[in-house]
Design a protein around this motif. Structure first.
Motif, PDB file in Angstrom:
ATOM      1  N   LEU A 174      41.576  40.248  18.677  1.00 28.43           N
ATOM      2  CA  LEU A 174      41.873  39.088  19.504  1.00 28.43           C
ATOM      3  C   LEU A 174      42.874  39.429  20.599  1.00 28.43           C
ATOM      4  CD1 LEU A 174      42.201  36.225  16.854  1.00 28.43           C
ATOM      5  CD2 LEU A 174      40.286  36.631  18.396  1.00 28.43           C
ATOM      6  N   GLY A 175      43.863  40.245  20.252  1.00 28.95           N
ATOM      7  CA  GLY A 175      44.872  40.623  21.236  1.00 28.95           C
ATOM      8  C   GLY A 175      44.429  41.745  22.144  1.00 28.95           C
ATOM      9  N   ALA A 176      43.747  42.736  21.584  1.00 25.52           N
ATOM     10  CA  ALA A 176      43.379  43.925  22.361  1.00 25.52           C
ATOM     11  C   ALA A 176      42.429  43.604  23.495  1.00 25.52           C
ATOM     12  CB  ALA A 176      42.762  44.978  21.435  1.00 25.52           C
ATOM     13  N   ALA A 177      41.667  42.525  23.365  1.00 26.12           N
ATOM     14  CA  ALA A 177      40.680  42.188  24.401  1.00 26.12           C
ATOM     15  C   ALA A 177      41.318  41.994  25.766  1.00 26.12           C
ATOM     16  CB  ALA A 177      39.922  40.932  23.996  1.00 26.12           C
ATOM     17  N   VAL A 178      42.564  41.575  25.795  1.00 26.87           N
ATOM     18  CA  VAL A 178      43.197  41.279  27.081  1.00 26.87           C
ATOM     19  C   VAL A 178      43.300  42.517  27.959  1.00 26.87           C
ATOM     20  CG1 VAL A 178      45.634  41.678  26.456  1.00 26.87           C
ATOM     21  CG2 VAL A 178      45.040  39.913  28.129  1.00 26.87           C
ATOM     22  N   VAL A 179      43.468  43.692  27.350  1.00 23.59           N
ATOM     23  CA  VAL A 179      43.597  44.906  28.154  1.00 23.59           C
ATOM     24  C   VAL A 179      42.238  45.559  28.409  1.00 23.59           C
ATOM     25  CG1 VAL A 179      46.005  45.416  27.634  1.00 23.59           C
ATOM     26  CG2 VAL A 179      44.235  46.177  26.051  1.00 23.59           C
ATOM     27  N   MET A 180      41.175  44.858  28.056  1.00 24.40           N
ATOM     28  CA  MET A 180      39.841  45.240  28.498  1.00 24.40           C
ATOM     29  C   MET A 180      39.406  44.379  29.675  1.00 24.40           C
ATOM     30  SD  MET A 180      37.035  46.949  28.438  1.00 24.40           S
ATOM     31  CE  MET A 180      37.035  47.902  26.910  1.00 24.40           C
ATOM     32  N   VAL A 181      39.564  43.053  29.525  1.00 33.14           N
ATOM     33  CA  VAL A 181      39.040  42.145  30.542  1.00 33.14           C
ATOM     34  C   VAL A 181      39.923  42.068  31.784  1.00 33.14           C
ATOM     35  CG1 VAL A 181      40.113  40.112  29.482  1.00 33.14           C
ATOM     36  CG2 VAL A 181      38.124  39.833  30.931  1.00 33.14           C
ATOM     37  N   LEU A 182      41.246  42.067  31.614  1.00 32.15           N
ATOM     38  CA  LEU A 182      42.125  41.877  32.764  1.00 32.15           C
ATOM     39  C   LEU A 182      42.135  43.058  33.736  1.00 32.15           C
ATOM     40  CD1 LEU A 182      43.750  39.349  33.521  1.00 32.15           C
ATOM     41  CD2 LEU A 182      42.903  39.347  31.197  1.00 32.15           C
ATOM     42  N   PRO A 183      42.155  44.310  33.271  1.00 33.72           N
ATOM     43  CA  PRO A 183      42.073  45.410  34.242  1.00 33.72           C
ATOM     44  C   PRO A 183      40.828  45.361  35.105  1.00 33.72           C
ATOM     45  CG  PRO A 183      42.917  46.247  32.179  1.00 33.72           C
ATOM     46  CD  PRO A 183      42.498  44.821  31.927  1.00 33.72           C
ATOM     47  N   ARG A 184      39.687  44.966  34.539  1.00 34.91           N
ATOM     48  CA  ARG A 184      38.475  44.861  35.349  1.00 34.91           C
ATOM     49  C   ARG A 184      38.623  43.778  36.415  1.00 34.91           C
ATOM     50  NH1 ARG A 184      33.293  44.905  31.367  1.00 34.91           N
ATOM     51  NH2 ARG A 184      34.454  43.252  30.349  1.00 34.91           N
ATOM     52  N   ALA A 185      39.232  42.645  36.035  1.00 33.73           N
ATOM     53  CA  ALA A 185      39.456  41.584  37.017  1.00 33.73           C
ATOM     54  C   ALA A 185      40.440  42.036  38.090  1.00 33.73           C
ATOM     55  CB  ALA A 185      39.974  40.325  36.311  1.00 33.73           C
ATOM     56  N   ILE A 186      41.466  42.798  37.690  1.00 29.91           N
ATOM     57  CA  ILE A 186      42.444  43.298  38.653  1.00 29.91           C
ATOM     58  C   ILE A 186      41.790  44.257  39.639  1.00 29.91           C
ATOM     59  CG2 ILE A 186      44.507  44.757  38.882  1.00 29.91           C
ATOM     60  CD1 ILE A 186      45.495  43.449  36.245  1.00 29.91           C
ATOM     61  N   VAL A 187      40.891  45.113  39.135  1.00 28.06           N
ATOM     62  CA  VAL A 187      40.146  46.004  40.034  1.00 28.06           C
ATOM     63  C   VAL A 187      39.389  45.187  41.064  1.00 28.06           C
ATOM     64  CG1 VAL A 187      38.228  47.640  40.172  1.00 28.06           C
ATOM     65  CG2 VAL A 187      39.968  47.922  38.409  1.00 28.06           C
ATOM     66  N   ARG A 188      38.726  44.104  40.605  1.00 21.63           N
ATOM     67  CA  ARG A 188      37.968  43.266  41.547  1.00 21.63           C
ATOM     68  C   ARG A 188      38.894  42.539  42.523  1.00 21.63           C
ATOM     69  NH1 ARG A 188      36.459  41.041  44.990  1.00 21.63           N
ATOM     70  NH2 ARG A 188      34.482  40.007  45.480  1.00 21.63           N
ATOM     71  N   ASP A 189      40.104  42.199  42.080  1.00 23.40           N
ATOM     72  CA  ASP A 189      41.073  41.592  42.997  1.00 23.40           C
ATOM     73  C   ASP A 189      41.396  42.521  44.157  1.00 23.40           C
ATOM     74  OD1 ASP A 189      41.273  39.368  41.351  1.00 23.40           O
ATOM     75  OD2 ASP A 189      43.108  40.058  40.350  1.00 23.40           O
ATOM     76  N   LEU A 190      41.388  43.819  43.884  1.00 23.93           N
ATOM     77  CA  LEU A 190      41.884  44.794  44.856  1.00 23.93           C
ATOM     78  C   LEU A 190      40.779  45.481  45.646  1.00 23.93           C
ATOM     79  CD1 LEU A 190      44.617  46.472  42.602  1.00 23.93           C
ATOM     80  CD2 LEU A 190      44.985  44.766  44.394  1.00 23.93           C
ATOM     81  N   TYR A 191      39.648  45.814  44.990  1.00 23.91           N
ATOM     82  CA  TYR A 191      38.619  46.640  45.633  1.00 23.91           C
ATOM     83  C   TYR A 191      37.227  46.191  45.210  1.00 23.91           C
ATOM     84  CZ  TYR A 191      42.543  49.879  46.348  1.00 23.91           C
ATOM     85  OH  TYR A 191      43.732  50.440  46.696  1.00 23.91           O
ATOM     86  N   THR A 192      36.230  46.546  46.046  1.00 23.74           N
ATOM     87  CA  THR A 192      34.817  46.370  45.704  1.00 23.74           C
ATOM     88  C   THR A 192      34.071  47.652  46.061  1.00 23.74           C
ATOM     89  OG1 THR A 192      34.321  45.446  47.889  1.00 23.74           O
ATOM     90  CG2 THR A 192      34.897  43.879  46.146  1.00 23.74           C
ATOM     91  N   GLY A 193      32.761  47.677  45.769  1.00 20.41           N
ATOM     92  CA  GLY A 193      31.920  48.792  46.180  1.00 20.41           C
ATOM     93  C   GLY A 193      32.356  50.129  45.612  1.00 20.41           C
ATOM     94  N   ASN A 194      32.193  51.177  46.426  1.00 11.05           N
ATOM     95  CA  ASN A 194      32.535  52.527  45.973  1.00 11.05           C
ATOM     96  C   ASN A 194      34.025  52.681  45.708  1.00 11.05           C
ATOM     97  OD1 ASN A 194      30.020  53.998  45.862  1.00 11.05           O
ATOM     98  ND2 ASN A 194      29.916  53.806  48.082  1.00 11.05           N
ATOM     99  N   ASP A 195      34.858  51.960  46.466  1.00  8.38           N
ATOM    100  CA  ASP A 195      36.300  52.012  46.196  1.00  8.38           C
ATOM    101  C   ASP A 195      36.608  51.439  44.820  1.00  8.38           C
ATOM    102  OD1 ASP A 195      36.937  53.210  48.592  1.00  8.38           O
ATOM    103  OD2 ASP A 195      37.325  51.317  49.632  1.00  8.38           O
ATOM    104  N   GLY A 196      35.922  50.339  44.472  1.00  8.65           N
ATOM    105  CA  GLY A 196      36.110  49.771  43.142  1.00  8.65           C
ATOM    106  C   GLY A 196      35.635  50.718  42.055  1.00  8.65           C
ATOM    107  N   THR A 197      34.493  51.377  42.293  1.00  8.50           N
ATOM    108  CA  THR A 197      33.990  52.357  41.320  1.00  8.50           C
ATOM    109  C   THR A 197      34.958  53.522  41.184  1.00  8.50           C
ATOM    110  OG1 THR A 197      31.701  51.768  41.840  1.00  8.50           O
ATOM    111  CG2 THR A 197      32.054  53.885  40.763  1.00  8.50           C
TER     112      THR A 197
END
Length: 394
Positions: A103-126
């Motif tokens: 239940l707790g560990a999930a936060v460090v899976m979902v939030l980093p992906r959202a943070i990546v999308r906040d900052l970059y898209t496309g090849n930069d995001g990859t």
């Protein structure tokens, strides 16, 4: 980019670390708690199920309040679950506290992906996602070995104290080193109407579902190996816990080494083409391993070598599908990351549950389940992924 990748990678490694370091201890836990193999595998399934379900909370919540507060809460829950595991007297209690951990560990899976999308898209995001995965790669390469060495010095419960320390370190990083990436004017109020509308958008988005399912079946193959690999490698192939850790690390090198090539290859060939070709390679590798298993030709070297190749193809698939799936959903990136992550964890947990009754300690049931994952990923990729259905960045 490197600094944020390092921070997010170290935080994201908390969940995998709690899985990978634990693997060498599975046979010992079965003995110590007088539990069956299926019951011990159930502690992993419980972690995955909680890991998947709670992502539906963290993502939308972070879309409303920002990314940092949910990280604090999730890591605190993970610490409580880890403390409970230290004192668990039976396999039932251990399973329950592993659920809390998930239940707790999930936060460090979902939030980093959202943070990546906040900052970059496309090849930069990859590229950023691949850099994060490079940092995460420390876990599967070193965590099982660290767990094996710890078992030489003390009992298996001590590793949960290590998890408490790692989560505490991640809390400090989130507080003092991680910037808030979701501005106030980009936040979305969480209510039933918004959630239902967002879920409808995502579930009816052909590209989102196709990419999520391809990633899900790829991840499910990992989960099957995680739940069964230590029993196969130590039982059928006679490896020590340290030997299993080394074999596990070799397979991880294939995945994380290839993941670093995802962005450059995507720039050259196109991200959609990378996904389709890599999924084909993954399916072909797993089917070849199954054919070898049915012919009775699988030994330790064949197993490690073919899984190295299969995981190499997955190293191209996973970061690319993660980025492409969120490409068109920046306004609900948290919900999209949560829903995608939940579907992947649920499918992974389901595959582990389905293979459990057939697992007899030998390699063949595990190999067959991994091959099924490869075939399903290929089926989705072939039937649902088309360039015209995917984001323009592909």
């Amino acid at each position: 980019m490197f600094r944020i990748a390092l921070i997010l990678g170290l935080m994201s490694a908390v969940g995998p670390f709690a899985i990978d370091m634990y693997l060498p201890a599975l046979p010992l836990i079965a003995q110590d708690l007088n539990a069956s193999v299926a019951a011990v595998q159930g502690t992993i399934t419980a972690f995955f199920l909680a890991f998947g379900l709670s992502q539906l909370v963290y993502g939308p919540w972070s879309d409303q309040v920002g990314r940092k507060v949910p990280i604090y809460v999730g890591l605190a829950i993970f610490v409580l679950g880890s403390i409970g595991c230290i004192w668990a007297p039976t396999i039932g209690w251990l399973t329950a506290f592993r659920f809390v951990q998930g239940l707790g560990a999930a936060v460090v899976m979902v939030l980093p992906r959202a943070i990546v999308r906040d900052l970059y898209t496309g090849n930069d995001g990859t590229r950023l996602m691949a850099m994060i995965m490079l940092v995460i790669s420390v876990s599967p390469m070193l965590a099982p070995l660290a767990g094996s060495l710890l078992l030489l010095l003390t009992e298996w419960r001590a590793m949960f104290a290590v998890f408490v320390v790692t989560a505490g370190a991640s809390l400090l990083m989130a507080r003092f080193a991680l910037p808030e990436t979701l501005p106030q004017d980009h936040r979305v109020k969480v209510n039933a109407a918004n959630l239902l509308r967002g879920c409808k958008i995502l579930l009816t988005d052909r590209s989102f579902m196709a990419l999520t399912l391809v990633g899900a079946f790829g991840m499910a193959s990992f989960f099957v190996f995680i739940a069964s690999g230590s029993f196969v490698y130590t039982g059928e192939f006679g490896l020590s816990p340290i030997g299993f850790s080394i074999a596990f690390a070799i397979n991880a090198v294939g995945f994380f080494g290839a993941s670093q090539m995802a962005a450059p290859i995507g720039e050259r060939l196109g991200m959609v083409r990378v996904v389709r070709l890599a999924v084909l390679g993954f399916a072909a590798s797993t089917l070849f391993l199954l054919a070898m298993g049915l012919a009775g030709l699988v030994n330790l070297y064949v197993m490690v070598g073919v899984l190295f190749c299969a995981n190499g193809f997955l190293g191209l698939v996973i970061p690319t599908t993660m980025v492409l799936a969120l490409e068109e959903h920046g306004d609900i990136a948290g919900l999209a990351s949560s829903l995608g992550g939940m579907l992947q964890m649920m499918i992974g947990g389901l595959m582990v549950t389905l293979v459990g009754p057939f697992f007899d300690g030998t390699a063949l049931p595990m190999i067959a389940a991994i091959a099924v994952c490869g075939v399903l990923a290929l089926g989705v990729s072939s039937s649902m992924i088309r360039p015209q259905t995917l984001p323009a960045a592909s």
